[in-house]
Design an enzyme around this catalytic site. Structure first.
Site, short mmCIF file in Angstrom:
data_model
loop_
_atom_site.label_atom_id
_atom_site.label_comp_id
_atom_site.label_asym_id
_atom_site.label_seq_id
_atom_site.Cartn_x
_atom_site.Cartn_y
_atom_site.Cartn_z
N HIS A 18 27.31 -31.32 4.05
CA HIS A 18 28.56 -31.86 4.59
C HIS A 18 29.75 -31.17 3.94
CE1 HIS A 18 26.16 -35.76 5.28
NE2 HIS A 18 26.42 -35.27 6.48
N LYS A 42 23.17 -48.57 12.67
CA LYS A 42 22.48 -48.16 11.46
C LYS A 42 22.73 -49.18 10.35
CE LYS A 42 22.60 -43.15 12.12
NZ LYS A 42 23.04 -41.88 11.51
N ARG A 90 22.51 -28.06 12.13
CA ARG A 90 21.53 -27.54 11.18
C ARG A 90 20.44 -26.76 11.90
NH1 ARG A 90 20.49 -33.32 8.71
NH2 ARG A 90 20.36 -33.54 10.93
N SER A 128 21.17 -36.64 4.99
CA SER A 128 21.38 -37.82 4.14
C SER A 128 20.08 -38.61 4.01
CB SER A 128 22.48 -38.69 4.73
OG SER A 128 23.71 -38.02 4.69
#
Length: 158
Positions: A18, A42, A90, A128
């Site tokens: 990040h 979440k 990514r 994460s």
């Protein structure tokens, strides 16, 4: 007109991947707002306040602001008078989701662009979720996250 971009995410927690996107975005835009999303879908490890605090302690770039928001991203971007959303990619697996999100945002407001930035190869595996999993077993995450995040993770899992 200043080029203002919003880099949204849950940042639960912020990783070096990040930070790489934030630093590189700050070189492209006049101002980058890192916006911590309160995602009702979440269950985060860290509160929004904790995530904002970790970001503030991890970033020292003049044209980067840390904030948080609820609701639709497009509404937040409009409120901040930004015209660009920054998203990090990514791998190909990220692209499908990000393309969907960019498409709906474009439908909601054609004046707001999404700027995709490829992550540095050294962080292409990093998320994460992976960081939390590794930290949960007290493994070394010092090369994956800023020191303040490493400490916070170990404190959470004690």
């Amino acid at each position: 007109m200043a080029a203002i971009a919003v880099y949204p995410g849950s940042f639960d927690p912020v990783t070096n991947g990040h930070l790489d996107i934030i630093e590189r975005s700050a070189n492209v835009f006049d101002k980058v707002i890192v916006a911590v999303l309160h995602n009702r879908n979440k269950v985060p490890l860290f509160s929004v306040e904790e995530r904002v605090d970790m970001l503030e302690k991890s970033i020292n770039i003049n044209n980067v602001e840390i904030d948080s928001f609820n609701g639709l991203l497009i509404d937040y971007v409009r409120k901040k008078k930004a015209y660009t959303i920054v998203r990090g990619l990514r791998a190909v697996s990220d692209f499908e989701y990000e393309m969907q999100a960019a498409s709906i945002n474009r439908k909601l407001d054609p004046g707001i662009e999404t700027f995709f930035m490829m992550t540095n190869n050294q962080y292409s595996y990093l998320s994460s979720s992976i960081v939390k999993e590794v930290a949960k077993y007290e493994a070394d995450v010092s090369t994956l996250v800023p020191h303040v995040v490493q400490k916070a993770l170990y404190d959470k899992f004690k």
